[in-house]
Design a protein around this motif. Sequence first.
Motif, PDB file in Angstrom:
ATOM      1  N   ASN A 100     106.565  87.502 -18.086  1.00  0.00           N
ATOM      2  CA  ASN A 100     107.818  88.293 -17.434  1.00  0.00           C
ATOM      3  C   ASN A 100     108.984  87.268 -17.511  1.00  0.00           C
ATOM      4  N   GLY A 101     109.959  87.713 -16.963  1.00  0.00           N
ATOM      5  CA  GLY A 101     111.093  86.854 -16.801  1.00  0.00           C
ATOM      6  C   GLY A 101     112.192  87.064 -17.927  1.00  0.00           C
ATOM      7  N   LEU A 102     113.505  86.671 -17.743  1.00  0.00           N
ATOM      8  CA  LEU A 102     114.651  86.934 -18.480  1.00  0.00           C
ATOM      9  C   LEU A 102     114.469  86.387 -19.887  1.00  0.00           C
ATOM     10  N   GLY A 103     113.905  85.075 -19.950  1.00  0.00           N
ATOM     11  CA  GLY A 103     113.413  84.455 -21.110  1.00  0.00           C
ATOM     12  C   GLY A 103     112.603  85.210 -22.010  1.00  0.00           C
ATOM     13  N   TYR A 104     111.403  85.884 -21.433  1.00  0.00           N
ATOM     14  CA  TYR A 104     110.713  86.513 -22.293  1.00  0.00           C
ATOM     15  C   TYR A 104     111.333  88.013 -22.672  1.00  0.00           C
ATOM     16  N   PHE A 105     112.248  88.490 -21.654  1.00  0.00           N
ATOM     17  CA  PHE A 105     112.912  89.775 -21.958  1.00  0.00           C
ATOM     18  C   PHE A 105     113.651  89.477 -23.396  1.00  0.00           C
ATOM     19  N   LEU A 106     114.358  88.399 -23.402  1.00  0.00           N
ATOM     20  CA  LEU A 106     115.343  87.916 -24.438  1.00  0.00           C
ATOM     21  C   LEU A 106     114.414  88.111 -25.960  1.00  0.00           C
TER      22      LEU A 106
END
Lengths: 290, 294
Positions: B240-246
């Motif tokens: 999870n997290g924005l880094g993963y989303f990117l």
Amino acid sequence: MRADVLADPVSPDVAAGSEPSEPPANHMTRASWLTRWLASVARGLGGFAALALVYEGLSRLELVNPKLLPPSSVVLPRALEMAFDPEFQVEVWATLQAVLVGVAIACVIAIPAGLLIGSYTKVATATTPIVDFVRSVPGIAIIPLLVLIMGQGLSMKIAVVVYVTLWPLLFNTIYGVRGVDRVAIETARSFRMGPMRTWLRVVMPSSLPLILTGVRLALATGLTVAVAAEISVGTRDGIGYYILLQSYAGLHHDAVFAAVVLAGLVGFSLNWLTTVLTKKYVAWDSRGVQ
Amino acid sequence: MSILQSRPEADASAAAAPRRRQRRMRGPVQQPHFLAQQLLRFGPAIALVALWQLVTTLQDSVFFPTPVAITQRVLELWFSSPVTSFFVTDAFWTDVVPSVTRALTGWLLAAVIGIALGLVAGQWVKAAGFIDPPVNFMRSLPKPAIVPIFLLVFGANDAMRIGLITFGCIWPVLLNTMQGVRSVDPSFRETATAFHIPAWKTFGRVVLPAASPKIFAGMRVSLSLSLILMVLSEWMLAENGLGYFLLDSQRRFQVMDLWAAILLLGVIGYLLNVVFLTVERRFLRWHHAISLVG
């Protein structure tokens, strides 16, 4: 530190408008400068030795499997060996190339922009919201997008480095320009120097120390982000590529640690080099050297 | 860095002061002038976004969506729920909240450790030559290069991520705190000694306040660093997290989602900076007051 700065001969070209120049350095001061320099190097090495010893102790305690966390007595010889290994040098050069080209491009953009923003309050008001917002985007976050647009080659790395190093350069130039002595600018005006010549002969030289500080910061962040790009997207060369290869493919932890130490040394020597250059060329001003 | 930051601000406001006084004397001109000021401030930004919209609409490239479309995507992804769940979607809780929590936890830990170490190390002036080179070396370690090490030692969990953020954020705080403590005007200390003020009181009432502008400058540098490290830490085996989303959006070739995440990160970074500056101004009000007079 202060004494070293004063012992350097001050070139009359850059000394204009600063403190009265120092008497020429004789052999005595040069000798004492050398001993002082050696002493500071020795102190620094002492600090490094202490750091290495603490780490050695930590590793020998075996809180973590020593294969995962090799002690400095294993890492340092490996690092020394790798430093002279032409294969690793190629990787270092691949990373350095991206950093140097990127910082150079960022300088070409940021220094003129900084001169404009720093000189005119209206330009500053007009650009502040844009700069503040764009700067808030973490540089690393644009890497995945750039990979899709530009591929995984050198141009992608350079683009990331430019984006990230733009900000320290821009802000230091702005601060440098704002710190220029009012009297110097007004003197130039009373001698009817045009804006272009005032920039080149008055504003640029006296903001040079801060611009060089910006270059120093830019090189450090540029190296960080170049390695980040290499690790995250899997480029085909560079220090980051080497680290990734050793840690996942080979599980050679000593090589990973050695590469990290060498990467740190590259950053440290870039920092040291710019500090020395700053001291040499803008010895008349201590703001750049901190 | 801190001096560089504080000095021009002080200069600028000092230079602006007499001009403001003049304007007040002229009186009636104030109103249109204020409007013009706002136009000057936000006009170029709006014009730039408009230009961006125009160019991207004309180009119609896959890689460069229009700003309006990106904003819509941000709202759709993270802020499209009804009022009952405060507008935020489930994706907000899996993407944004873990990321910001990690970044702020790591940053706070780094600030506490960095200030504590820096206060002790800074007092010991003679050790500067020994301490500074290794600390500078640690600071110039490329943080991404340390990620595999943290991963190997801690494994892929939140401890590794927060540890990495803390490790990266400590150095600017530590260096600035040491410099701040060292550069306290010796006459302050001598005055305190002359008045027989106990050492611990001198430390809390003289040294700490005098060093605080530099400490805040270091913390501000670390704050933006923490967001970078947060993104970086979430690239490695995260779920999870924005880094993963990117990274996930990149793998799925969702250019629009990448732009949306970048925009959201920019907003988060901007807001954090605004909050920090407000807190800093509150804490350092006395400092700005003094530096304007002096």
